[in-house]
Design a protein around this motif. Structure first.
Motif, PDB file in Angstrom:
ATOM      1  N   GLY A   1       5.089 -46.706 -15.255  1.00  0.00           N
ATOM      2  CA  GLY A   1       3.863 -46.013 -14.909  1.00  0.00           C
ATOM      3  C   GLY A   1       3.059 -46.829 -13.922  1.00  0.00           C
ATOM      4  N   SER A   2       3.693 -47.190 -12.826  1.00  0.00           N
ATOM      5  CA  SER A   2       3.057 -48.036 -11.814  1.00  0.00           C
ATOM      6  C   SER A   2       2.826 -47.227 -10.546  1.00  0.00           C
ATOM      7  CB  SER A   2       3.948 -49.238 -11.485  1.00  0.00           C
ATOM      8  OG  SER A   2       5.145 -48.797 -10.882  1.00  0.00           O
ATOM      9  N   GLU A   3       1.927 -47.720  -9.705  1.00  0.00           N
ATOM     10  CA  GLU A   3       1.637 -46.989  -8.474  1.00  0.00           C
ATOM     11  C   GLU A   3       2.846 -46.921  -7.540  1.00  0.00           C
ATOM     12  OE1 GLU A   3      -1.094 -49.083  -5.559  1.00  0.00           O
ATOM     13  OE2 GLU A   3      -1.357 -50.320  -7.347  1.00  0.00           O
ATOM     14  N   THR A   4       3.822 -47.799  -7.714  1.00  0.00           N
ATOM     15  CA  THR A   4       5.027 -47.751  -6.887  1.00  0.00           C
ATOM     16  C   THR A   4       6.041 -46.732  -7.409  1.00  0.00           C
ATOM     17  OG1 THR A   4       6.052 -49.569  -8.110  1.00  0.00           O
ATOM     18  CG2 THR A   4       4.752 -50.148  -6.142  1.00  0.00           C
ATOM     19  N   ASN A   5       5.723 -46.053  -8.521  1.00  0.00           N
ATOM     20  CA  ASN A   5       6.626 -45.046  -9.091  1.00  0.00           C
ATOM     21  C   ASN A   5       5.931 -43.711  -9.347  1.00  0.00           C
ATOM     22  OD1 ASN A   5       9.194 -44.195 -10.201  1.00  0.00           O
ATOM     23  ND2 ASN A   5       8.240 -44.307 -12.214  1.00  0.00           N
ATOM     24  N   LEU A   6       4.657 -43.596  -9.018  1.00  0.00           N
ATOM     25  CA  LEU A   6       3.900 -42.377  -9.281  1.00  0.00           C
ATOM     26  C   LEU A   6       3.404 -41.750  -7.988  1.00  0.00           C
ATOM     27  CD1 LEU A   6       1.750 -43.725 -12.230  1.00  0.00           C
ATOM     28  CD2 LEU A   6       3.505 -41.952 -12.406  1.00  0.00           C
ATOM     29  N   VAL A   7       3.436 -40.434  -7.935  1.00  0.00           N
ATOM     30  CA  VAL A   7       2.881 -39.686  -6.806  1.00  0.00           C
ATOM     31  C   VAL A   7       2.032 -38.543  -7.346  1.00  0.00           C
ATOM     32  CG1 VAL A   7       4.742 -40.243  -5.188  1.00  0.00           C
ATOM     33  CG2 VAL A   7       4.911 -38.196  -6.608  1.00  0.00           C
ATOM     34  N   THR A   8       1.127 -38.059  -6.511  1.00  0.00           N
ATOM     35  CA  THR A   8       0.233 -36.972  -6.875  1.00  0.00           C
ATOM     36  C   THR A   8       0.824 -35.643  -6.413  1.00  0.00           C
ATOM     37  OG1 THR A   8      -1.613 -38.480  -6.534  1.00  0.00           O
ATOM     38  CG2 THR A   8      -2.138 -36.147  -6.684  1.00  0.00           C
ATOM     39  N   LEU A   9       0.973 -34.726  -7.364  1.00  0.00           N
ATOM     40  CA  LEU A   9       1.449 -33.377  -7.068  1.00  0.00           C
ATOM     41  C   LEU A   9       0.538 -32.359  -7.739  1.00  0.00           C
ATOM     42  CD1 LEU A   9       5.276 -33.829  -7.752  1.00  0.00           C
ATOM     43  CD2 LEU A   9       4.175 -33.653  -5.512  1.00  0.00           C
ATOM     44  N   CYS A  10       0.394 -31.189  -7.137  1.00  0.00           N
ATOM     45  CA  CYS A  10      -0.331 -30.117  -7.804  1.00  0.00           C
ATOM     46  C   CYS A  10       0.578 -29.517  -8.887  1.00  0.00           C
ATOM     47  CB  CYS A  10      -0.764 -29.043  -6.807  1.00  0.00           C
ATOM     48  SG  CYS A  10       0.596 -28.071  -6.100  1.00  0.00           S
ATOM     49  N   PHE A  11       0.003 -28.716  -9.748  1.00  0.00           N
ATOM     50  CA  PHE A  11       0.757 -28.113 -10.842  1.00  0.00           C
ATOM     51  C   PHE A  11       1.961 -27.325 -10.329  1.00  0.00           C
ATOM     52  CE2 PHE A  11       1.633 -24.461 -13.581  1.00  0.00           C
ATOM     53  CZ  PHE A  11       1.982 -25.110 -14.757  1.00  0.00           C
ATOM     54  N   MET A  12       1.754 -26.526  -9.292  1.00  0.00           N
ATOM     55  CA  MET A  12       2.840 -25.680  -8.772  1.00  0.00           C
ATOM     56  C   MET A  12       3.995 -26.522  -8.215  1.00  0.00           C
ATOM     57  SD  MET A  12       1.941 -22.626  -9.506  1.00  0.00           S
ATOM     58  CE  MET A  12       3.013 -21.619  -8.532  1.00  0.00           C
ATOM     59  N   CYS A  13       3.683 -27.533  -7.440  1.00  0.00           N
ATOM     60  CA  CYS A  13       4.733 -28.379  -6.854  1.00  0.00           C
ATOM     61  C   CYS A  13       5.414 -29.219  -7.925  1.00  0.00           C
ATOM     62  CB  CYS A  13       4.152 -29.258  -5.752  1.00  0.00           C
ATOM     63  SG  CYS A  13       3.634 -28.317  -4.291  1.00  0.00           S
ATOM     64  N   HIS A  14       4.648 -29.707  -8.900  1.00  0.00           N
ATOM     65  CA  HIS A  14       5.226 -30.492  -9.987  1.00  0.00           C
ATOM     66  C   HIS A  14       6.190 -29.631 -10.798  1.00  0.00           C
ATOM     67  CE1 HIS A  14       4.393 -33.594 -13.398  1.00  0.00           C
ATOM     68  NE2 HIS A  14       5.415 -33.964 -12.668  1.00  0.00           N
ATOM     69  N   THR A  15       5.785 -28.397 -11.080  1.00  0.00           N
ATOM     70  CA  THR A  15       6.644 -27.469 -11.811  1.00  0.00           C
ATOM     71  C   THR A  15       7.899 -27.146 -11.010  1.00  0.00           C
ATOM     72  OG1 THR A  15       4.744 -26.513 -12.957  1.00  0.00           O
ATOM     73  CG2 THR A  15       6.746 -25.182 -12.882  1.00  0.00           C
ATOM     74  N   ALA A  16       7.742 -26.888  -9.715  1.00  0.00           N
ATOM     75  CA  ALA A  16       8.898 -26.584  -8.857  1.00  0.00           C
ATOM     76  C   ALA A  16       9.880 -27.752  -8.843  1.00  0.00           C
ATOM     77  CB  ALA A  16       8.430 -26.262  -7.435  1.00  0.00           C
ATOM     78  N   LEU A  17       9.369 -28.962  -8.740  1.00  0.00           N
ATOM     79  CA  LEU A  17      10.220 -30.150  -8.744  1.00  0.00           C
ATOM     80  C   LEU A  17      11.048 -30.199 -10.031  1.00  0.00           C
ATOM     81  CD1 LEU A  17       9.311 -33.704  -7.677  1.00  0.00           C
ATOM     82  CD2 LEU A  17      10.379 -33.306  -9.865  1.00  0.00           C
ATOM     83  N   HIS A  18      10.390 -30.001 -11.174  1.00  0.00           N
ATOM     84  CA  HIS A  18      11.100 -30.075 -12.453  1.00  0.00           C
ATOM     85  C   HIS A  18      12.003 -28.862 -12.702  1.00  0.00           C
ATOM     86  CE1 HIS A  18       9.736 -33.864 -14.052  1.00  0.00           C
ATOM     87  NE2 HIS A  18       8.528 -33.606 -13.573  1.00  0.00           N
ATOM     88  N   ASN A  19      11.844 -27.828 -11.895  1.00  0.00           N
ATOM     89  CA  ASN A  19      12.731 -26.669 -11.975  1.00  0.00           C
ATOM     90  C   ASN A  19      13.845 -26.733 -10.934  1.00  0.00           C
ATOM     91  OD1 ASN A  19      11.578 -25.394 -14.195  1.00  0.00           O
ATOM     92  ND2 ASN A  19      10.037 -24.382 -12.940  1.00  0.00           N
ATOM     93  N   GLY A  20      14.068 -27.915 -10.370  1.00  0.00           N
ATOM     94  CA  GLY A  20      15.221 -28.129  -9.510  1.00  0.00           C
ATOM     95  C   GLY A  20      14.978 -28.172  -8.021  1.00  0.00           C
ATOM     96  N   HIS A  21      13.741 -28.195  -7.579  1.00  0.00           N
ATOM     97  CA  HIS A  21      13.443 -28.249  -6.141  1.00  0.00           C
ATOM     98  C   HIS A  21      13.641 -29.689  -5.668  1.00  0.00           C
ATOM     99  CE1 HIS A  21      11.597 -27.627  -2.294  1.00  0.00           C
ATOM    100  NE2 HIS A  21      11.104 -26.442  -2.618  1.00  0.00           N
ATOM    101  N   SER A  22      14.890 -30.032  -5.377  1.00  0.00           N
ATOM    102  CA  SER A  22      15.245 -31.420  -5.055  1.00  0.00           C
ATOM    103  C   SER A  22      14.609 -31.914  -3.759  1.00  0.00           C
ATOM    104  CB  SER A  22      16.763 -31.592  -4.989  1.00  0.00           C
ATOM    105  OG  SER A  22      17.310 -30.780  -3.975  1.00  0.00           O
ATOM    106  N   GLU A  23      14.232 -30.999  -2.872  1.00  0.00           N
ATOM    107  CA  GLU A  23      13.603 -31.413  -1.618  1.00  0.00           C
ATOM    108  C   GLU A  23      12.274 -32.133  -1.893  1.00  0.00           C
ATOM    109  OE1 GLU A  23      12.317 -29.426   2.652  1.00  0.00           O
ATOM    110  OE2 GLU A  23      13.269 -28.182   1.133  1.00  0.00           O
ATOM    111  N   ILE A  24      11.538 -31.674  -2.911  1.00  0.00           N
ATOM    112  CA  ILE A  24      10.280 -32.330  -3.271  1.00  0.00           C
ATOM    113  C   ILE A  24      10.566 -33.727  -3.815  1.00  0.00           C
ATOM    114  CG2 ILE A  24       8.205 -32.258  -4.706  1.00  0.00           C
ATOM    115  CD1 ILE A  24       8.447 -29.184  -4.683  1.00  0.00           C
ATOM    116  N   GLN A  25      11.548 -33.843  -4.692  1.00  0.00           N
ATOM    117  CA  GLN A  25      11.897 -35.156  -5.260  1.00  0.00           C
ATOM    118  C   GLN A  25      12.325 -36.119  -4.154  1.00  0.00           C
ATOM    119  OE1 GLN A  25      11.322 -36.536  -8.039  1.00  0.00           O
ATOM    120  NE2 GLN A  25      12.782 -38.166  -8.340  1.00  0.00           N
ATOM    121  N   ASN A  26      13.135 -35.656  -3.222  1.00  0.00           N
ATOM    122  CA  ASN A  26      13.571 -36.510  -2.116  1.00  0.00           C
ATOM    123  C   ASN A  26      12.381 -36.953  -1.267  1.00  0.00           C
ATOM    124  OD1 ASN A  26      16.215 -36.256  -2.978  1.00  0.00           O
ATOM    125  ND2 ASN A  26      16.678 -34.598  -1.567  1.00  0.00           N
ATOM    126  N   PHE A  27      11.447 -36.039  -1.042  1.00  0.00           N
ATOM    127  CA  PHE A  27      10.243 -36.376  -0.279  1.00  0.00           C
ATOM    128  C   PHE A  27       9.433 -37.442  -1.006  1.00  0.00           C
ATOM    129  CE2 PHE A  27       5.759 -35.900   0.704  1.00  0.00           C
ATOM    130  CZ  PHE A  27       5.765 -35.980   2.090  1.00  0.00           C
TER     131      PHE A  27
END
Length: 83
Positions: free
Chosen positions: A46-72
């Motif tokens: 839980g460090s700043e080098t491992n955390l990013v800020t996402l809105c609810f919609m983008c965070h949900t999309a990422l966890h539903n398989g939107h790998s482009e967000i994770q890569n970004f």
């Protein structure tokens, strides 16, 4: 921790307003989700080098398989911390 959260929100701000790093949505009244780029289950901290800020919609999309967000997110942190 609240200190790490504050640092991440400050880093992911535009003109002092925390924003989703993917879509740019500002968080004027809270509501920001912090995403662990390396999951806690995989040993991510839980460090700043491992955390990013996402809105609810983008965070949900990422966890539903939107790998482009994770890569970004990975590239975003690598650009800032070289890890």
């Amino acid at each position: 921790s609240p200190e790490v959260r504050a640092k991440v929100l400050e880093r992911d701000s535009i003109e002092g307003v925390p924003c989703c790093i993917w879509c740019g949505k500002p968080f004027l009244h809270g509501g920001a989700n912090l995403h662990h780029v390396t999951s806690r289950g995989a040993g991510g901290e839980g460090s700043e080098t491992n955390l990013v800020t996402l809105c609810f919609m983008c965070h949900t999309a990422l966890h539903n398989g939107h790998s482009e967000i994770q890569n970004f997110c990975k590239a975003y942190l690598k650009d800032r911390y070289g890890e």
